[in-house]
Design an enzyme around this catalytic site. Structure first.
Site: not given
Length: 310
Positions: A150-151, A153, A173, A230, A254, A259, A277
């Site tokens: 929950l940052g 984004i 965390r 990621r 995505d 990649e 991505h």
């Protein structure tokens, strides 16, 4: 004289022209050009522009004795040798906050696409198949949305979920004291509780394969997972097994391990949606990211701290 800048990522013509107004640019967006550019110009390079996927290694940093600023265009910096750069007192910046809305939009586009089976419905329609021959797909609204990380984004994904009247929980965390959302202290607990798991946590060693066999089993046969963080966060082999066995209902990615090559184990599966991505890429997001880089560079070379430090 303009400072020398090594650019290790692809830039569109407009962005490149803007940056060239402030720097003497060495443009090396692929591996062969990168090695040649560092060998030829390493002694004079003062700034590097990269991203989290492309990164910059400690060995490369050591080939640039005048390097004083490294910037990741987007928010990620997982492949950047941060500790080594700090040991040389090199300033570090990223593009935190410049593409958050774009990524959150894309996360919901992927969620809607996989839950409502949009790609398969599109193909069926083009083949002349009418709805009566197709399976019913579940609602997205009024379901439980689990957010991993929950940052900035993750918060924006939560706000979009609220617009769909979703019950929202998250795993970090540690809990966010400023968030009213329900906190889960384990990934398994969050996965077992939610219908949809959206991954927005940073990459790096600490989150590698955070979403693996145990978490996918907890998500369950009616559950869907979306990854816009990621590729390393999701165990691709475990995900393929879960999708093939019906352990979970579907996945939309995505980002993925290996990649830019898409994961071979997922390509033939109908309950997967893949995009290359592009979650953080839009004209608005790229403009904001370049603006942010130029502001940080201007401040750095004026002896001021960068606005978005790593």
């Amino acid at each position: 004289m303009k400072p020398s800048l090594l650019v290790l990522i692809h830039l569109d013509d407009t962005s490149r022209a803007r940056i060239e107004g402030a720097f003497d640019v060495i443009y090396a967006p692929d591996a062969a050009q990168r090695d040649a550019a560092i060998s030829a110009h390493g002694a004079t390079i003062r700034t590097v522009l990269t991203n989290g996927t492309t990164g910059l290694s400690a060995a490369e940093i050591d080939q640039m004795p005048q390097l004083e600023l490294i910037s990741a265009l987007g928010a990620g910096y997982e492949n950047l040798a941060v500790d080594h750069a700090r040991s040389r007192a090199i300033a570090l910046a990223n593009g935190a906050g410049t593409n958050d809305h774009c990524v959150a939009d894309h996360a919901f586009a992927l969620l809607l696409a996989i839950v409502r089976d949009v790609p398969q419905l599109d193909q069926a329609t083009r083949a002349g198949v009418w709805r009566d021959a197709l399976p019913l797909q579940p609602n997205v609204s009024n379901k439980r949305l689990g957010i991993v990380g929950l940052g900035n984004i993750g918060e924006k994904v939560a706000r979009r979920g609220a617009g769909f009247d979703m019950e929202i929980g998250y795993h970090n965390r540690k809990p966010r004291e400023d968030s009213p959302l329900r906190y889960f202290d384990s990934m398994q607990g969050l996965a077992q509780w939610c219908d949809f798991l959206v991954v927005t946590t940073p990459g790096g060693a600490g989150t590698r394969h955070l979403i693996g066999e145990t978490v996918l089993a907890a998500l369950g046969a009616q559950g869907f997972v979306v990854n816009v963080s990621r590729g390393s966060v999701v165990d691709t082999a475990a995900l393929a097994r879960a999708l093939c066995s019906g352990t979970i209902a579907g996945a939309a990615l995505d980002v993925y391990e290996g990649e830019p090559q898409p994961p071979e184990a997922l390509l033939a599966l109908r309950n997967v949606v893949l995009t290359p991505h592009v979650g953080g890429r839009s004209p608005e997001a790229i403009t904001a990211s370049v603006d942010n880089f130029l502001r940080n560079a201007t401040r750095h070379f004026a002896g001021e701290p960068v606005l978005t430090p790593i």
